[in-house]
Design a protein around this motif. Structure first.
Motif, PDB file in Angstrom:
ATOM      1  N   GLU A  53      64.308  22.483 -48.551  1.00 26.31           N
ATOM      2  CA  GLU A  53      64.765  23.219 -47.368  1.00 26.31           C
ATOM      3  C   GLU A  53      63.613  23.526 -46.415  1.00 26.31           C
ATOM      4  OE1 GLU A  53      67.700  23.962 -45.891  1.00 26.31           O
ATOM      5  OE2 GLU A  53      68.447  22.585 -47.415  1.00 26.31           O
ATOM      6  N   ARG A  54      62.391  23.574 -46.909  1.00 24.46           N
ATOM      7  CA  ARG A  54      61.237  23.775 -46.031  1.00 24.46           C
ATOM      8  C   ARG A  54      61.194  22.700 -44.939  1.00 24.46           C
ATOM      9  NH1 ARG A  54      56.813  24.336 -50.823  1.00 24.46           N
ATOM     10  NH2 ARG A  54      57.414  26.384 -51.598  1.00 24.46           N
ATOM     11  N   ALA A  55      61.635  21.509 -45.276  1.00 21.72           N
ATOM     12  CA  ALA A  55      61.597  20.402 -44.316  1.00 21.72           C
ATOM     13  C   ALA A  55      62.572  20.606 -43.165  1.00 21.72           C
ATOM     14  CB  ALA A  55      61.899  19.083 -45.029  1.00 21.72           C
ATOM     15  N   ARG A  56      63.552  21.465 -43.314  1.00 21.61           N
ATOM     16  CA  ARG A  56      64.533  21.699 -42.243  1.00 21.61           C
ATOM     17  C   ARG A  56      63.885  22.314 -41.000  1.00 21.61           C
ATOM     18  NH1 ARG A  56      68.501  18.358 -43.756  1.00 21.61           N
ATOM     19  NH2 ARG A  56      69.522  19.005 -45.664  1.00 21.61           N
ATOM     20  N   ALA A  57      62.677  22.880 -41.129  1.00 22.19           N
ATOM     21  CA  ALA A  57      61.977  23.443 -39.974  1.00 22.19           C
ATOM     22  C   ALA A  57      61.350  22.357 -39.100  1.00 22.19           C
ATOM     23  CB  ALA A  57      60.895  24.414 -40.434  1.00 22.19           C
ATOM     24  N   LEU A  58      61.210  21.148 -39.642  1.00 20.37           N
ATOM     25  CA  LEU A  58      60.651  20.039 -38.872  1.00 20.37           C
ATOM     26  C   LEU A  58      61.713  19.469 -37.945  1.00 20.37           C
ATOM     27  CD1 LEU A  58      58.714  18.190 -41.707  1.00 20.37           C
ATOM     28  CD2 LEU A  58      57.800  19.800 -40.026  1.00 20.37           C
ATOM     29  N   ARG A  59      61.285  18.991 -36.784  1.00 23.37           N
ATOM     30  CA  ARG A  59      62.202  18.434 -35.791  1.00 23.37           C
ATOM     31  C   ARG A  59      61.839  16.987 -35.500  1.00 23.37           C
ATOM     32  NH1 ARG A  59      65.076  21.617 -37.385  1.00 23.37           N
ATOM     33  NH2 ARG A  59      65.419  23.684 -36.593  1.00 23.37           N
ATOM     34  N   PRO A  60      62.842  16.193 -35.112  1.00 23.55           N
ATOM     35  CA  PRO A  60      62.597  14.774 -34.792  1.00 23.55           C
ATOM     36  C   PRO A  60      61.648  14.621 -33.605  1.00 23.55           C
ATOM     37  CG  PRO A  60      64.939  15.213 -35.055  1.00 23.55           C
ATOM     38  CD  PRO A  60      64.241  16.550 -35.054  1.00 23.55           C
ATOM     39  N   PRO A  61      60.960  13.508 -33.597  1.00 22.01           N
ATOM     40  CA  PRO A  61      61.036  12.438 -34.584  1.00 22.01           C
ATOM     41  C   PRO A  61      60.235  12.788 -35.835  1.00 22.01           C
ATOM     42  CG  PRO A  61      59.463  11.848 -32.890  1.00 22.01           C
ATOM     43  CD  PRO A  61      60.047  13.176 -32.491  1.00 22.01           C
ATOM     44  N   ILE A  62      60.885  12.683 -36.996  1.00 20.24           N
ATOM     45  CA  ILE A  62      60.247  12.975 -38.280  1.00 20.24           C
ATOM     46  C   ILE A  62      59.928  11.655 -38.963  1.00 20.24           C
ATOM     47  CG2 ILE A  62      60.511  14.036 -40.551  1.00 20.24           C
ATOM     48  CD1 ILE A  62      62.617  15.910 -39.230  1.00 20.24           C
ATOM     49  N   ASN A  63      58.676  11.515 -39.381  1.00 20.37           N
ATOM     50  CA  ASN A  63      58.272  10.348 -40.156  1.00 20.37           C
ATOM     51  C   ASN A  63      57.622  10.851 -41.433  1.00 20.37           C
ATOM     52  OD1 ASN A  63      57.778   7.671 -40.859  1.00 20.37           O
ATOM     53  ND2 ASN A  63      55.779   7.682 -39.872  1.00 20.37           N
ATOM     54  N   PHE A  64      58.212  10.510 -42.557  1.00 20.71           N
ATOM     55  CA  PHE A  64      57.729  10.921 -43.874  1.00 20.71           C
ATOM     56  C   PHE A  64      57.419   9.628 -44.612  1.00 20.71           C
ATOM     57  CE2 PHE A  64      57.718  14.906 -46.276  1.00 20.71           C
ATOM     58  CZ  PHE A  64      57.442  14.458 -47.556  1.00 20.71           C
ATOM     59  N   VAL A  82      52.973  12.877 -43.060  1.00 18.47           N
ATOM     60  CA  VAL A  82      54.129  13.468 -42.393  1.00 18.47           C
ATOM     61  C   VAL A  82      53.769  13.716 -40.935  1.00 18.47           C
ATOM     62  CG1 VAL A  82      55.735  15.422 -42.353  1.00 18.47           C
ATOM     63  CG2 VAL A  82      54.770  14.638 -44.534  1.00 18.47           C
ATOM     64  N   THR A  83      54.632  13.257 -40.040  1.00 15.41           N
ATOM     65  CA  THR A  83      54.508  13.598 -38.619  1.00 15.41           C
ATOM     66  C   THR A  83      55.881  14.043 -38.132  1.00 15.41           C
ATOM     67  OG1 THR A  83      54.885  11.308 -37.930  1.00 15.41           O
ATOM     68  CG2 THR A  83      52.588  12.007 -38.149  1.00 15.41           C
ATOM     69  N   ALA A  84      55.877  15.036 -37.246  1.00 15.90           N
ATOM     70  CA  ALA A  84      57.133  15.581 -36.718  1.00 15.90           C
ATOM     71  C   ALA A  84      56.776  16.553 -35.608  1.00 15.90           C
ATOM     72  CB  ALA A  84      57.905  16.298 -37.827  1.00 15.90           C
ATOM     73  N   LEU A  85      57.779  17.266 -35.158  1.00 11.76           N
ATOM     74  CA  LEU A  85      57.566  18.411 -34.289  1.00 11.76           C
ATOM     75  C   LEU A  85      57.840  19.662 -35.111  1.00 11.76           C
ATOM     76  CD1 LEU A  85      59.325  17.310 -30.979  1.00 11.76           C
ATOM     77  CD2 LEU A  85      56.878  17.332 -31.496  1.00 11.76           C
ATOM     78  N   ASP A  87      57.901  23.880 -34.340  1.00  6.28           N
ATOM     79  CA  ASP A  87      57.776  24.926 -33.322  1.00  6.28           C
ATOM     80  C   ASP A  87      57.499  24.334 -31.950  1.00  6.28           C
ATOM     81  OD1 ASP A  87      58.398  27.532 -33.879  1.00  6.28           O
ATOM     82  OD2 ASP A  87      56.336  28.160 -34.285  1.00  6.28           O
ATOM     83  N   GLY A  88      58.067  23.146 -31.701  1.00  8.28           N
ATOM     84  CA  GLY A  88      57.915  22.477 -30.417  1.00  8.28           C
ATOM     85  C   GLY A  88      56.589  21.777 -30.201  1.00  8.28           C
ATOM     86  N   LYS A  89      55.741  21.761 -31.220  1.00 12.32           N
ATOM     87  CA  LYS A  89      54.421  21.141 -31.098  1.00 12.32           C
ATOM     88  C   LYS A  89      54.286  19.990 -32.089  1.00 12.32           C
ATOM     89  CE  LYS A  89      52.441  25.565 -29.862  1.00 12.32           C
ATOM     90  NZ  LYS A  89      51.732  26.709 -30.351  1.00 12.32           N
ATOM     91  N   PRO A  90      53.468  18.980 -31.746  1.00 11.59           N
ATOM     92  CA  PRO A  90      53.229  17.885 -32.698  1.00 11.59           C
ATOM     93  C   PRO A  90      52.640  18.427 -34.001  1.00 11.59           C
ATOM     94  CG  PRO A  90      52.413  17.304 -30.535  1.00 11.59           C
ATOM     95  CD  PRO A  90      52.784  18.768 -30.477  1.00 11.59           C
ATOM     96  N   PHE A  91      53.106  17.865 -35.092  1.00  6.69           N
ATOM     97  CA  PHE A  91      52.700  18.298 -36.421  1.00  6.69           C
ATOM     98  C   PHE A  91      52.321  17.066 -37.227  1.00  6.69           C
ATOM     99  CE2 PHE A  91      53.753  18.889 -40.862  1.00  6.69           C
ATOM    100  CZ  PHE A  91      53.092  20.066 -41.165  1.00  6.69           C
ATOM    101  N   GLU A  92      51.217  17.147 -37.963  1.00  9.00           N
ATOM    102  CA  GLU A  92      50.789  16.039 -38.813  1.00  9.00           C
ATOM    103  C   GLU A  92      50.147  16.602 -40.072  1.00  9.00           C
ATOM    104  OE1 GLU A  92      48.027  12.028 -38.627  1.00  9.00           O
ATOM    105  OE2 GLU A  92      48.366  13.201 -36.818  1.00  9.00           O
TER     106      GLU A  92
END
Length: 119
Positions: A53-64, A82-85, A87-92
């Motif tokens: 469920e922690r992953a539900r906070a990630l937003r598309p585009p999600i690459n795992f 892992v790359t995604a958005l 909180d509206g910011k790029p995440f890696e």
């Protein structure tokens, strides 16, 4: 490909697609997550569900993506990217994990993120 590696790829694809999680198909009833940097989760399907469920906070585009997978007997070691958005910011993030399987399902997960994946 092995069934164990295929299962891990299936879980990653479900996370990326935002699909329903098939906890009972993927994890044993006695599943344990060993994650030294976090509070312990419940044993079993409840803990597996909380972990995913922690992953539900990630937003598309999600690459795992599994960059490397090494299998020996009932264990598979994976280097994830892992790359995604978030909180509206790029995440890696990179994650090293070792999974132990019982009868085709994950019984234990030792995961070490390079930085905290989800707050």
């Amino acid at each position: 490909m092995s069934k164990q590696k295929d299962l891990l790829r299936e879980i990653a694809a479900a996370i990326a697609a935002g699909s329903a999680y098939r906890i009972g198909d993927w994890f044993t009833e006695g599943f344990r997550l060993h994650e030294p940097a976090r509070a312990a989760l419940p044993v079993g399907h409840a803990g597996a569900a909380q972990m995913l469920e922690r992953a539900r906070a990630l937003r598309p585009p999600i690459n795992f993506e599994a960059l490397d997978m090494v299998e020996e007997g009932d264990r598979v070691a994976v280097r994830w990217q892992v790359t995604a958005l978030y909180d509206g910011k790029p995440f890696e993030e990179s994650i090293m994990a070792i999974y132990r399987f019982e009868e085709g399902r994950i019984a234990e997960d030792w995961g070490i993120p390079i930085r905290a994946l989800w707050p």
